[in-house]
Design an enzyme around this catalytic site. Structure first.
Site, short mmCIF file in Angstrom:
data_model
loop_
_atom_site.label_atom_id
_atom_site.label_comp_id
_atom_site.label_asym_id
_atom_site.label_seq_id
_atom_site.Cartn_x
_atom_site.Cartn_y
_atom_site.Cartn_z
CE LYS A 73 -3.49 2.70 0.03
NZ LYS A 73 -4.35 2.96 1.20
CE LYS A 97 -1.45 8.35 7.00
NZ LYS A 97 -1.87 6.93 6.84
#
Length: 299
Positions: free
Chosen positions: A176, A245
């Site tokens: 991911k 992030k």
């Protein structure tokens, strides 16, 4: 679709993704218990048919299977191994499915702790945004032992349209991070391609149509530009803050593993610098409006 193996499903974190997943599970016949710190999110989940509890320990006691949809690894650590987390509960083994975009090494560390007291963790971060969560068409990148993934499959199949088992625990989170690093980079290269095409006299619409018929296409040209950029919608449900992030996670992982990523590192610098112009709550596709040669300026 509930069965003795999955039991009642607990969802911790009822944000844009968690709430959508809870709705999908309910629609597919799973009983769902939810927890979130936000009263507004609690109310939305209750309206969809979920039972709301006041603490994660109450949720753990009632649910054999637990889905986490949280902002970051430290939140996952807190609800699983913190003072009031899963490991503090005197209960039989639980199956935890972590859909958070988290850190592979932290996931493996938590897995070791959980297994030591009889619990199972698989990491199944997702792609597809709130629309995918609400429709049960998420792309899921799953890390875990074969038997554990098989046990979780009824729940995963409810949530995901594309499910890929990519390796042991932690592998899903690694994939991911790589995926989102590519998305972040592709948004920048696509915006540069549009600026170059426009400067050469080609409209954005014609350029996108041609690229999507050629080898230069990507999910950014095929989906993001038509759906959220060219029409000015910018309402994907995924924010600048979340992508920043994720880019930071990718850069930290590269440093930790001593892997040189000169192109992606430059992309990371551009994403970090964009905070001068775009707030964390802005849609992440708005990075295409930034001119990297002029800090704080729109192209």
């Amino acid at each position: 679709m509930s069965n003795p193996e999955t039991g009642t499903i607990g969802v911790i974190g009822l944000g844009n993704m968690g709430l959508g997943m809870a709705r999908t599970l309910l629609r597919d016949g799973f009983p769902v218990i939810g927890f979130d710190l936000s009263a507004e999110r609690q109310a939305e989940a209750a309206l969809a048919g979920a039972t709301i509890v006041a603490s994660v320990s109450e949720l753990y006691a009632a649910c054999k299977t637990v889905i986490l949809s949280l902002p970051a690894a430290n939140h996952v650590r807190m609800v699983l191994t913190g003072d009031a987390g899963l490991t503090s509960c005197d209960i039989d083994g639980r199956l935890v499915i972590d859909t958070t975009t988290s850190e592979p090494d932290v996931t493996r560390e938590i897995d070791r702790v959980l297994r030591g007291v009889g619990h199972i963790l698989i990491d199944a971060p997702v792609s597809g945004g709130p629309a995918g969560a609400n429709s049960g068409q998420l792309t899921m990148m799953v890390g875990g032992d074969d038997a554990d993934v098989a046990r979780a499959m009824p729940v995963l199949e409810s949530l995901g349209g594309k499910i890929t088992h990519v390796g042991p625990v932690g592998a899903g989170h690694a994939v991911k991070i790589v995926n989102n690093m590519l998305v972040a980079s592709h948004l920048l290269t696509m915006s540069e391609a549009v600026r170059l095409g426009n400067a050469a006299g080609v409209t954005t619409e014609n350029l996108i149509a041609a690229l999507n018929a050629g080898s230069g296409r990507s999910a950014i040209s095929e989906v993001n530009y038509p759906k959220w950029v060219m029409n000015g919608a910018f309402d994907s449900g995924f924010t600048m803050g979340l992508m920043r992030k994720d880019v930071r996670l990718a850069m930290a992982l590269a440093r930790d593993k001593d892997v040189a990523l000169p192109v992606c590192e430059l992309a990371g610098q551009i994403w970090a610098a964009s905070s001068e112009l775009l707030a964390d709550d802005a849609d992440f596709n708005r990075i295409t409006e930034c001119d990297p040669t002029h800090a704080g300026a729109k192209s």
